[in-house]
Design a protein around this motif. Structure first.
Motif, PDB file in Angstrom:
ATOM      1  N   VAL A  41      27.077  31.798  45.179  1.00 38.86           N
ATOM      2  CA  VAL A  41      26.685  30.784  46.164  1.00 38.86           C
ATOM      3  C   VAL A  41      27.847  29.864  46.560  1.00 38.86           C
ATOM      4  O   VAL A  41      28.006  29.517  47.739  1.00 38.86           O
ATOM      5  CB  VAL A  41      25.465  29.981  45.661  1.00 38.86           C
ATOM      6  CG1 VAL A  41      25.804  29.150  44.427  1.00 38.86           C
ATOM      7  CG2 VAL A  41      24.896  29.121  46.769  1.00 38.86           C
ATOM      8  N   GLU A  42      28.686  29.448  45.615  1.00 39.34           N
ATOM      9  CA  GLU A  42      29.763  28.528  45.981  1.00 39.34           C
ATOM     10  C   GLU A  42      30.752  29.197  46.935  1.00 39.34           C
ATOM     11  O   GLU A  42      31.221  28.573  47.902  1.00 39.34           O
ATOM     12  CB  GLU A  42      30.507  28.024  44.735  1.00 39.34           C
ATOM     13  CG  GLU A  42      31.601  27.021  45.084  1.00 39.34           C
ATOM     14  CD  GLU A  42      32.338  26.482  43.873  1.00 39.34           C
ATOM     15  OE1 GLU A  42      33.197  25.583  44.062  1.00 39.34           O
ATOM     16  OE2 GLU A  42      32.069  26.941  42.746  1.00 39.34           O
ATOM     17  N   ALA A  43      31.064  30.463  46.692  1.00 42.68           N
ATOM     18  CA  ALA A  43      32.003  31.170  47.565  1.00 42.68           C
ATOM     19  C   ALA A  43      31.461  31.255  48.991  1.00 42.68           C
ATOM     20  O   ALA A  43      32.216  31.124  49.967  1.00 42.68           O
ATOM     21  CB  ALA A  43      32.289  32.570  47.018  1.00 42.68           C
ATOM     22  N   LEU A  44      30.149  31.469  49.141  1.00 43.01           N
ATOM     23  CA  LEU A  44      29.578  31.537  50.478  1.00 43.01           C
ATOM     24  C   LEU A  44      29.618  30.164  51.148  1.00 43.01           C
ATOM     25  O   LEU A  44      29.884  30.062  52.353  1.00 43.01           O
ATOM     26  CB  LEU A  44      28.144  32.058  50.415  1.00 43.01           C
ATOM     27  CG  LEU A  44      27.456  32.246  51.765  1.00 43.01           C
ATOM     28  CD1 LEU A  44      28.271  33.158  52.677  1.00 43.01           C
ATOM     29  CD2 LEU A  44      26.043  32.791  51.596  1.00 43.01           C
ATOM     30  N   HIS A  45      29.384  29.112  50.380  1.00 44.36           N
ATOM     31  CA  HIS A  45      29.512  27.757  50.919  1.00 44.36           C
ATOM     32  C   HIS A  45      30.918  27.540  51.462  1.00 44.36           C
ATOM     33  O   HIS A  45      31.098  27.003  52.572  1.00 44.36           O
ATOM     34  CB  HIS A  45      29.201  26.738  49.820  1.00 44.36           C
ATOM     35  CG  HIS A  45      29.615  25.336  50.143  1.00 44.36           C
ATOM     36  ND1 HIS A  45      28.931  24.540  51.034  1.00 44.36           N
ATOM     37  CD2 HIS A  45      30.665  24.589  49.695  1.00 44.36           C
ATOM     38  CE1 HIS A  45      29.526  23.362  51.118  1.00 44.36           C
ATOM     39  NE2 HIS A  45      30.577  23.366  50.318  1.00 44.36           N
TER      40      HIS A  45
END
Length: 398
Positions: free
Chosen positions: A158-162
């Protein structure tokens, strides 16, 4: 074999065991999605369940466990075995790969989360837009503060997509602005303006190209991708995975196994000496990801999970292959989808080598040939064969 166990009549016993453990009685079920990847098969079901509080329509999920895999130890999941296969079964929202679903589908927990983001949660309503077991889900959230979307991912993604959304939005690419993310895998995204291009394609009308994007506008959006995209992980394009998808087609439909294998081999041989490219790419670029205004201008771009370095030809081939697939899956709307393909193709061929575009389009279409079985479309066998027919015609073209 796990595929047969999870999609055949024996699946009823698995689902009944899972439901009865939770206090319900299974009254009906059907397969809605099949994700078969070698040793692991994951299936989603629509089920009717009688609970002590009444009858409900539920979404159930099940996945086979590869040898050596530890069963998930998550409340709401049940691991069963027939002596050869082990299977984990759950009821939405207890997906063992998507812990954030429990928050996204719980009114009190979601209300608290929205408040912590400074959003007005009064009048909160949620709708499950899409669900791929263990992989992702999208929840539409409506409240007094407006409409936003929660994308639910495995927590490690999720953080990478953010960060991707931040990079692209900051560069002026019309992607949803990310409001932030949570440790359990929720990404909150602002709503985009416009109408999904797929909806425009499915709308009736005498002018087949009315309200469709100009191909130069489509290319212009890709031109706005920043150089930082080249620093992201490279994802192998759909076209280069044609043999893998052909094997999946063959496993689901043995009568077409050899034809699928041969067609994929033609694609692989044709692209063998073509590099993977060093362009900033979307990676899954097609009409369902595009939002358009009434004039057909492209005003939004969705699903940037696959953004990274690659070949512009693969993005353009993806767009054309989906036009073909949509025409095959919805014959009533085929004229408009194929009209868009005819509108776009000549311009795309001036951007990238025409032969590479043709082969890559056929390769992407092979990946889409797994779709009728995956979503359990009625008469999926015939639909799959029609996809292979179109690939064959495409590869015969000179």
């Amino acid at each position: 074999m796990a595929l047969d166990m999870l999609t055949g009549p024996d699946a009823a016993e698995l689902l009944e065991a899972a439901v009865s453990t939770a206090g319900g009685r299974l009254e009906g079920w059907r397969v809605t999605q099949v994700d078969h990847r070698g040793a692991v098969t994951t299936v989603a079901y629509a089920a009717t369940v009688q609970w002590p509080t009444g009858r409900t329509d539920d979404v159930l999920g099940a996945t086979s466990l590869a040898p050596g895999d530890e069963p998930p130890r998550i409340p709401g999941t049940l691991t069963l075995s027939d002596g050869q296969n082990r299977v984990c079964v759950w009821r939405l929202p207890d997906d063992p790969g998507l812990p954030g679903l429990a928050t996204a589908m719980n009114q009190q927990a979601l209300s608290s989360l929205l408040t912590s983001f400074g959003l007005d949660s009064s009048g909160l309503r949620t709708d499950l837009v899409s669900y791929r077991p263990k992989r992702r889900a999208v929840i539409r959230i409506s409240a007094a503060g407006g409409v936003i979307y929660a994308k639910v991912l495995p927590p490690g993604d999720v953080e990478a997509l953010h960060r991707r959304h931040e990079m692209l939005h900051g560069a002026g690419v019309p992607v949803p602005h990310s409001l932030g993310w949570t440790d359990d895998g929720l990404l909150l995204l602002e709503n985009l303006p416009g109408t999904p291009l797929r909806r425009r394609l499915l709308a009736p009308g005498p002018d087949l190209t009315a309200g469709l994007p100009d191909p130069h506008d489509v290319i212009g959006v890709l031109d706005r991708f920043p150089p930082g995209v080249l620093g992201l992980n490279r994802r192998r394009p759909w076209s280069r995975r044609a043999p893998q998808y052909a094997a999946m087609v063959g496993e689901a439909l043995p009568a077409e196994a050899e034809r699928a294998r041969q067609l994929a081999a033609v694609v692989a041989e044709g692209l063998r000496h073509t590099g993977l490219g060093s362009d900033p790419t979307h990676g899954d670029f097609y009409e369902a990801q595009m939002m358009v205004d009434p004039a057909g201008r492209l005003v939004g771009l969705l699903d940037v999970d696959t953004v990274g370095p690659g070949s512009r030809a693969d993005d353009l081939a993806c767009a054309l292959a989906h036009c073909e697939a949509l025409a095959l899956s919805s014959p009533r709307h085929a004229d408009r989808s194929l009209a868009m393909s005819r509108l776009w193709r000549p311009v795309f061929e001036r951007q990238v080598p025409a032969e590479q575009l043709r082969l890559s389009t056929a390769g992407v279409l092979m990946s889409l040939a797994t779709g009728p079985h995956r979503v359990q479309r009625p008469n999926w066998e015939d639909a799959t064969s029609r996809m292979l027919d179109r690939i064959e015609d495409m590869l015969r073209a000179s």
